[in-house]
Design a protein around this motif. Structure first.
Motif, PDB file in Angstrom:
ATOM      1  N   ARG A  92     -51.746 -22.803 -32.366  1.00 10.99           N
ATOM      2  CA  ARG A  92     -50.720 -23.529 -33.077  1.00 10.99           C
ATOM      3  C   ARG A  92     -51.342 -23.526 -34.500  1.00 10.99           C
ATOM      4  O   ARG A  92     -52.416 -23.915 -34.697  1.00 10.99           O
ATOM      5  CB  ARG A  92     -50.480 -24.955 -32.358  1.00 10.99           C
TER       6      ARG A  92
ATOM      7  N   ILE B 258     -47.546 -26.583 -27.371  1.00 10.68           N
ATOM      8  CA  ILE B 258     -47.251 -25.071 -27.603  1.00 10.68           C
ATOM      9  C   ILE B 258     -45.986 -25.047 -28.333  1.00 10.68           C
ATOM     10  O   ILE B 258     -44.870 -25.616 -28.124  1.00 10.68           O
ATOM     11  CB  ILE B 258     -47.253 -24.312 -26.533  1.00 10.68           C
ATOM     12  N   PRO B 259     -45.811 -24.401 -29.614  1.00 11.61           N
ATOM     13  CA  PRO B 259     -44.572 -24.544 -30.628  1.00 11.61           C
ATOM     14  C   PRO B 259     -43.503 -24.040 -29.615  1.00 11.61           C
ATOM     15  O   PRO B 259     -43.455 -23.032 -28.884  1.00 11.61           O
ATOM     16  CB  PRO B 259     -44.947 -23.511 -31.620  1.00 11.61           C
TER      17      PRO B 259
ATOM     18  N   SER C 164     -51.202 -31.969 -29.260  1.00 10.78           N
ATOM     19  CA  SER C 164     -49.817 -31.405 -29.685  1.00 10.78           C
ATOM     20  C   SER C 164     -49.289 -30.721 -28.580  1.00 10.78           C
ATOM     21  O   SER C 164     -49.519 -31.047 -27.352  1.00 10.78           O
ATOM     22  CB  SER C 164     -50.249 -30.654 -30.922  1.00 10.78           C
TER      23      SER C 164
ATOM     24  N   LYS D 238     -48.986 -16.798 -33.053  1.00  9.27           N
ATOM     25  CA  LYS D 238     -47.584 -16.781 -32.708  1.00  9.27           C
ATOM     26  C   LYS D 238     -47.332 -15.980 -31.409  1.00  9.27           C
ATOM     27  O   LYS D 238     -46.460 -16.491 -30.760  1.00  9.27           O
ATOM     28  CB  LYS D 238     -46.759 -16.377 -33.813  1.00  9.27           C
TER      29      LYS D 238
ATOM     30  N   ALA E  41     -48.603 -17.937 -28.523  1.00 11.23           N
ATOM     31  CA  ALA E  41     -47.931 -19.201 -28.014  1.00 11.23           C
ATOM     32  C   ALA E  41     -46.363 -18.650 -27.472  1.00 11.23           C
ATOM     33  O   ALA E  41     -46.106 -19.241 -26.598  1.00 11.23           O
ATOM     34  CB  ALA E  41     -47.505 -19.995 -29.287  1.00 11.23           C
TER      35      ALA E  41
END
Length: 300
Positions: A191, A232-233, A230, A205, A208
């Motif tokens: 991330r 994972i996008p 946080s 990217k 993820a």
């Protein structure tokens, strides 16, 4: 260690132990380019902040918690020396529970023969060959997946890369373990924003996206030396950082410590209970965070 038979499985997550280098370092011919800079940094700064007494305290506190499995997300060494890998193997041998490891950037500071370095950790990497990561270990309803993001980099850089071949294998493993609680271990966080660019995961990217598409219960990382939480996008999959196990810092969120993670099977999915314990020689132990959430079936 089957989740359906016990209230919970307890994982101990630590990282960035940076064990002391050999008392008598090899001759300076071993320290060219990046290693020379790292040795200079160690002697000027890092030796005064990464303290064996702190990593020993973390180890003892973990052992007192009686975890079922210890997960180490890399950087046991400082310079990636062959002697350091042997010393780290001896330290890993003191763990009071089964332990799994993935390499960090310091463990791959310069290119060295695998059999002289990370192969010495075969007992804690499921005997995985250099080009065969990720590895997986299944314990009852739990699947631990160890990803290697460590690559040699130029001076002043500490980036990582997983690579296309390893990403493809990661996708396959995540698919074949969908009925289990999947825990992914990686040194570099997948991330943006958790570490500076020069320390980032270059293909974050793509990594993820694999995790988002194929799912996981949680992802554990090191490298940042921060107690971060946080996701994972694009998902709600927890991405959990941990302080360095040996770092003495003036910033509370970077005090040496470890994560206790209890996982229990519930009718709707996996209950995850996270406690971060941090230690300073002046104040002793404190619980710096406690979080609990449910990863629903089909969600992760």
């Amino acid at each position: 260690m089957t989740l359906t038979e016990t209230p919970s499985v307890v994982l101990a997550h630590l990282s960035d132990v940076h064990l002391p280098p050999p008392a008598s370092l090899p001759s300076w011919r071993h320290f060219t380019n990046k290693r020379a800079l790292s040795v200079a940094s160690w002697k000027r700064h890092r030796v005064h902040h990464h303290l064996p007494a702190l990593s020993d305290a973390v180890r003892d506190d973990m052992h007192a918690a009686r975890p079922d499995l210890i997960l180490n997300t890399g950087d046991l060494t400082n310079f990636g020396l062959r002697e350091e890998f042997s010393n780290a193997a001896s330290w890993l041998g003191t763990m009071a529970a089964p332990c799994l490891v993935v390499p960090g950037n310091h463990d791959a500071m310069v290119r060295e023969p695998w059999h002289d370095t990370a192969a010495k950790w075969a007992d804690w990497t499921e005997k995985t060959a250099e080009g065969a990561f990720p590895y997986q270990r299944e314990e009852g309803d739990l699947a631990i997946i160890g990803v290697n993001s460590a690559i040699p980099t130029p001076p002043f850089m500490a980036c990582g890369r997983v690579g296309a071949a390893q990403r493809a294998r990661l996708a396959e493993i995540l698919d074949t373990t969908r009925d289990k609680c999947r825990v992914v271990m990686i040194h570099h966080p997948p991330r943006a924003g958790l570490v500076p660019w020069r320390k980032s995961l270059l293909d974050l990217k793509a990594v993820a996206a694999i995790i988002a598409q194929h799912g996981a219960a949680l992802v554990l990382h090191g490298h940042s030396h921060d107690a971060t939480l946080s996701t994972i996008p694009g998902t709600s999959i927890p991405l959990i950082g941990v302080p360095s196990a040996s770092l003495q810092s003036s910033r509370p969120w970077r005090h040496s410590g470890w994560n206790r993670i209890a996982i229990a099977r519930q009718s709707a999915g996996w209950e995850i209970d996270l406690t971060t314990r941090q230690f300073t020689q002046a104040e002793g132990w404190r619980c710096s965070r406690h979080r609990n959430w449910l990863i629903r079936d089909g969600q992760g």
